[in-house]
Design an enzyme around this catalytic site. Structure first.
Site, PDB file in Angstrom:
ATOM      1  N   TYR A 279      22.685  18.128  12.705  1.00  0.00           N
ATOM      2  CA  TYR A 279      22.501  16.857  13.400  1.00  0.00           C
ATOM      3  C   TYR A 279      21.390  17.011  14.434  1.00  0.00           C
ATOM      4  O   TYR A 279      21.614  17.388  15.586  1.00  0.00           O
ATOM      5  CB  TYR A 279      23.803  16.410  14.070  1.00  0.00           C
ATOM      6  CG  TYR A 279      24.907  16.060  13.094  1.00  0.00           C
ATOM      7  CD1 TYR A 279      24.640  15.836  11.750  1.00  0.00           C
ATOM      8  CD2 TYR A 279      26.228  15.943  13.524  1.00  0.00           C
ATOM      9  CE1 TYR A 279      25.653  15.528  10.862  1.00  0.00           C
ATOM     10  CE2 TYR A 279      27.238  15.617  12.636  1.00  0.00           C
ATOM     11  CZ  TYR A 279      26.954  15.412  11.307  1.00  0.00           C
ATOM     12  OH  TYR A 279      27.958  15.090  10.422  1.00  0.00           O
TER      13      TYR A 279
ATOM     14  N   SER B  98      25.084   5.260  11.090  1.00  0.00           N
ATOM     15  CA  SER B  98      23.904   5.798  11.749  1.00  0.00           C
ATOM     16  C   SER B  98      22.951   6.412  10.735  1.00  0.00           C
ATOM     17  O   SER B  98      21.778   6.620  11.018  1.00  0.00           O
ATOM     18  CB  SER B  98      24.307   6.849  12.783  1.00  0.00           C
ATOM     19  OG  SER B  98      25.112   7.836  12.196  1.00  0.00           O
TER      20      SER B  98
END
Length: 302
Positions: free
Chosen positions: A53, A217
């Site tokens: 991430y 997202s």
């Protein structure tokens, strides 16, 4: 906050997916830390991160370091917080998501994640995605070795089929504690895996749990904290939300939680208000009539 069981641990019935705090469209660090703190204040005790991430082309670990800073700067009790991270994926400069499930790579990734998180051992470590170029048993065997070494305390798998879950369970036994697959009002392909988790006593952590209600997202910067109009056929979630006086996102999370006592949604958030709203879903009780309407809504989608 209501609670559920994950690997013998009591965790909040709704977790926090921290990916939006580190990828494209991410907030500044002050707001990112405030978002994690808001979730903790609301009773969330499960934080889900991963070494991949980060922005495309950046080195791994941005989100793990952020989670570590958020916990270090939190003024409340964090003794019961379980940090779950994942390994086996990467983000090169072109923005794609690569897969590398080699045992050597997974073991090195876990050791690096442990250092970034600043923990004695990783509470929950998950294989992010099976690598078609590596025998699945070899990747799961790396999790077993990490457990034996004390680098991680619990293990999970993500983006797996029912057959792969059974194969992982055969190797890890009761040290396999969860499965993290995509599941939402709009995406229900993992029903067999959800049912198998209930059968085996594994927690089922739906990622992108608001699909069809809010954009993930993964869909781009505009999705961070910004609900879109419902997809066709999913308006029942918005109707039920109006009747209860809560957000459609809370309804979606409460519906997911009602599917099985093993389900623990991990919605993402990019701002404190979103984190607080999602945490509130743990206390939302939907009627049998509500649940029937919501279940049917997804099944009549075109």
């Amino acid at each position: 906050m209501r609670y559920r069981t994950l690997g013998g641990l009591r965790v909040s019935a709704v977790g926090l997916g921290t990916m939006p705090l580190s990828i494209e469209g991410r907030p500044d660090e002050a707001r990112a830390l405030a978002t994690v703190h808001a979730a903790l204040d609301a009773g969330v005790t499960l934080l889900d991160t991963a070494d991949s991430y980060h922005l495309p082309g950046d080195g791994p670990g941005h989100n793990e370091r952020l989670v570590a800073r958020a916990l270090a700067t939190y003024g409340g009790d964090r003794a019961d917080v379980l940090v779950a991270t994942k390994g086996g994926r990467g983000r090169p400069a072109d923005g794609s998501w690569t897969v590398n499930g080699s045992p050597r790579r997974l073991k090195a990734a876990a050791e690096a994640s442990l250092k970034r998180l600043g923990l004695e051992a990783i509470g929950l470590y998950q294989l992010h995605k099976p690598d078609p170029a590596v025998p699945f048993e070899d990747s799961v065997g790396a999790l077993r070795d990490l457990l034996d070494a004390g680098t991680i305390r619990l293990a999970g798998v993500s983006n797996t089929t029912a057959d792969q879950i059974r194969r992982a369970h055969a190797i890890l036994g009761d040290r396999l504690v969860c499965v993290q697959n995509q599941y939402s009002p709009a995406v229900r392909d993992s029903e067999p895996e959800l049912r198998l988790c209930a059968e085996l006593g594994l927690a089922f952590l739906p990622w992108s749990p608001l699909g069809g209600i809010s954009r993930s997202s993964l869909d781009g910067p505009s999705a961070i904290g910004s609900p879109d109009a419902p997809e066709e056929g999913l308006g029942a979630f918005h109707a039920v939300s109006r009747e209860h006086g809560v957000s459609p996102q809370q309804v979606a999370l409460a519906w997911l939680s009602a599917l099985s006592p093993t389900v623990i949604p991990i919605p993402g958030a990019g701002r404190p208000e979103t984190a607080r709203d999602s945490a509130g879903a743990a206390d939302l009780v939907l009627s049998a009539e509500d649940l029937a309407r919501l279940d049917a809504a997804g099944r009549v989608r075109p």
